[in-house]
Enzyme design. Sequence first.
Site: not given
Ligand code: BG6
Length: 473
Positions: A179, A373
């Site tokens: 990201e 993701e």
């Molecule tokens: C993304 C990241 O921004 O979101 C991850 O690449 C992160 O590392 C994921 O865990 C979810 O966000 P969070 O804050 O719920 O863990």
Amino acid sequence: MQRFKEDFLWGGALAANQSEGAYLKDGKGPSIIDILPVGAPRKRGLKDPLQALEQTYDYYPSHQSIDFYHHYKEDIKLLAELGIKCLRTSISWPRIFPNGDELEPNEAGLQFYDAVFDECLNYKIELIVTINHFDTPLYLATEYGGWQSKQLVGFYKRYCETIFKRYQGKVNYWITFNEINMILRNPFLAGGLIDTEKGERQNHIFQAAHHQLLASAEATKVAKEIDPNMQIGCMLAAGSVYSYTCNPKDVQAAIERTREQYFFIDVQVNGTYPYFAQRYFEQHDIQLSISKEDADLLAKHTVDFVAFSYYTSRLETSDSELRKNLIEGNAMASVRNPYLKDAGWGRQIDPLGFRITINEIYQRYQLPLFVVENGLGAEDEFVEGQIHDYYRIDYFSQHIKQMAEAVKDGVELIGYTTWGCIDLISAGTGEMKKRYGFIYVDLDNEGKGSRKRYKKDSFSWYQKVIATNGADV
Ligand code: BG6
């Protein structure tokens, strides 16, 4: 019409910093994430890392985490049973170069990834590896000022050479930075910047991002020299930005937010800063130092594919009153969208936004895309060894259906990895209770629990999705 091609890579995603634990084990150095506690003090620490550095907290979630370091065999076995075709994970930079600026790597760190990757390959699980996922060595942040220093480009290049040579023939897909646009909202986590609250914040952030772009181009160059078959990708935190109304001022505001989202990816794909960069730099009083050699490097070594995370869409307005009341999003604040359901932790659920986002990115870049993701962070109830996470099944079902629509639209998609396929530590809050996985890990926000793994209801559901190549959702 076929929905997903036969070799579509269904999978799951993890990151070293949120799953491995084994802090300082076998020669690992501390990373920037290792100074962050859980909950509200973590948020303060992310904003003011100097203050977090000076404090001692009772509990640091990344130090033990779900202990993937010692559970990787069991976890990969479970993931193989789930049927995943690929695993996105990351290499912890300070496990390989503990301070970041050494000349020689830490052999024990390399051996750990030999073992993890071999285990995956035994199950025919393809690897997608992020080179830097929120864990720049802490020493590079405190002694060099993080990515603000151009010296990090050389250190990162050495790290890349080391891992590309070591895992050549094992890892075919690499992502240079997790990201990359996250540096605009979270300069410490994404760029190891510790003094951005003082003075020239924007200047420092963009200079650091420029160095990451150079590092990414160096990675592409080195990878192709070692093995031209290696596929190198960039990655953004995506989510289309909608205009709050049809007022042209709102539309313009949404366009400007959108440009920020794609700013760095434009460079990684096109090899040059976007046409709107000059004006943006002037308006924000940003003076970048970009040499002729920098420009040549960026132009020559662009990426092969575009990876992205999608959790939700964003909404933008020109109305300063409305902007006072933002929801947090995935670190990217947004106006609340009245048409969408809330998912907790400041996020809203927008499956159609997924199709819109996929199309928007493809239209802009015309390169193969990889969804690396997507997922729902939710509090699960653990009752006698069972977790009935129907809400997660619903979330994925709706999103996968929209992803299928994007494929029908004509988008070329390499694969899809759901975030946190095994429960892990939240990057934003450090919590365990914000769970994403198909596999439950018995661990709470204070680090208590047996760390035993349990299959959730969503496990057999996703297993079926993969087995039917997305037909049964
Ligand atoms: C993304 C990241 O921004 O979101 C991850 O690449 C992160 O590392 C994921 O865990 C979810 O966000 P969070 O804050 O719920 O863990």
